[in-house]
Write an enzyme that holds these catalytic residues in place. Structure first.
Site, mmCIF file in Angstrom:
data_model
loop_
_atom_site.group_PDB
_atom_site.id
_atom_site.type_symbol
_atom_site.label_atom_id
_atom_site.label_comp_id
_atom_site.label_asym_id
_atom_site.label_seq_id
_atom_site.Cartn_x
_atom_site.Cartn_y
_atom_site.Cartn_z
ATOM 1 N N LYS A 288 0.566 -0.950 0.037
ATOM 2 C CA LYS A 288 0.145 0.117 -0.163
ATOM 3 C C LYS A 288 0.542 1.328 -0.387
ATOM 4 O O LYS A 288 0.544 1.994 -0.937
ATOM 5 C CB LYS A 288 -0.554 0.023 0.990
ATOM 6 N N ARG B 64 -9.633 2.103 8.910
ATOM 7 C CA ARG B 64 -9.480 0.410 9.321
ATOM 8 C C ARG B 64 -10.511 -0.178 9.994
ATOM 9 O O ARG B 64 -9.956 -1.795 11.075
ATOM 10 C CB ARG B 64 -8.019 0.217 10.076
ATOM 11 N N ARG C 16 11.591 -5.686 4.958
ATOM 12 C CA ARG C 16 11.636 -4.441 4.521
ATOM 13 C C ARG C 16 12.446 -3.950 5.448
ATOM 14 O O ARG C 16 13.057 -3.888 6.450
ATOM 15 C CB ARG C 16 9.811 -4.228 4.904
ATOM 16 N N ARG D 284 11.484 -2.277 11.308
ATOM 17 C CA ARG D 284 10.543 -2.046 12.173
ATOM 18 C C ARG D 284 10.338 -2.567 13.852
ATOM 19 O O ARG D 284 10.631 -3.896 12.854
ATOM 20 C CB ARG D 284 9.158 -1.370 11.561
ATOM 21 N N ARG E 17 -0.724 -8.859 13.429
ATOM 22 C CA ARG E 17 -1.651 -7.758 12.971
ATOM 23 C C ARG E 17 -1.394 -8.247 11.234
ATOM 24 O O ARG E 17 -3.661 -7.822 11.288
ATOM 25 C CB ARG E 17 -0.744 -6.731 11.573
#
Ligand code: ADP
Ligand code: ADP
Length: 215
Positions: free
Chosen positions: A8, A83, A122, A155, A166
């Site tokens: 996204k 969300r 990531r 992260r 998540r």
């Protein structure tokens, strides 16, 4: 909309720049609040680290303030908000008050194993949340953002167990009724987000071009 790691942010950053839209990413805003040590950041830090959703009240207040900024008048690309059903309801009220509406909701479809792989590699930059991947999209100089020169980091919540939390709690459970709500209004288009960046970009561009005046 889409699970963590669906791509996204990668797509939203590109599209917002190309189309002159304001990119509102609630995750980026929360990380900035944590970095700055604001009261919101202090409250959100532990919740984010364990992969839970930050409370609707805090998110809605943060989002409302952001939507009121000057750069939103030409259009807004929402990334990571709403969300939950409460957030979707609050968004409707805000848009009604501004005499604006949602042009489209794009749902990024992708499986859990692919997002675990993607998010394990990531890296994000400290200054502006620019997104990289150690294998498929590395920076020119290891550990340094190509765009702003800040440090790249991994992260806290991009660890396999938190990624799975998540995916299940935020995506499968909380987001499903939001998607159905928008589907009932004829706003939803699904996209196969497991494809290459180029394929996802091409599909998304076609979809947005097709919106014409609505967008
Ligand atoms: P990703 O892009 O990997 O899905 P984000 O950067 O959008 O993750 O969000 C990071 C974290 O910030 C989420 O796991 C959640 O804790 C919090 N967060 C972001 N947006 C929202 C939201 N709209 N409502 C509640 N929590 C949110
Ligand atoms: P999200 O905002 O949905 O959490 P990101 O845009 O941050 O997702 O992308 C998650 C990771 O996957 C990043 O490391 C990014 O470089 C990488 N990525 C994004 N799109 C693709 C794609 N189409 N194929 C492979 N990797 C991708």
């Amino acid at each position: 909309m889409g699970p963590p790691g669906a791509g996204k942010g990668t797509q939203a950053g590109r599209i917002a720049a190309e189309r002159g839209l304001a990119h509102i990413a609630t995750g980026d805003m929360l990380r900035a609040a944590v970095r700055d040590g604001t009261p919101l950041g202090l409250e959100a830090k532990a919740v984010m680290a364990r992969g839970d959703l930050v409370s609707d009240d805090l998110i809605i207040a943060m989002f409302r303030e952001r939507l009121g900024a000057d750069d939103t008048s030409a259009g807004v690309l929402l990334d990571g908000f709403p969300r939950t059903e409460a957030q979707a309801g609050a968004l409707d009220d805000m848009l009604l008050g501004l005499d604006r509406s949602i042009a489209a909701v794009v749902v990024f479809d992708i499986d859990e194993e692919t997002v675990v792989r993607r998010l394990s590699g990531r890296r994000m930059c400290r200054a502006n949340d620019h997104v990289y991947h150690v294998e498929s999209n590395p920076p020119a100089v290891e550990g340094v953002c190509d765009i702003d020169g800040s440090e790249l980091y991994q992260r806290d919540d991009d660890q396999p167990d938190v990624i799975r939390t998540r995916f299940r709690k935020q995506w499968i459970e909380a987001a499903a009724p939001v998607i159905e709500y928008y589907r009932g209004r004829g706003l939803v288009s699904n996209l196969d987000a497991a494809q290459s960046r180029e394929q996802v970009s091409a599909e998304l561009d076609e979809l947005l071009d097709g919106l014409g005046a609505r967008a």
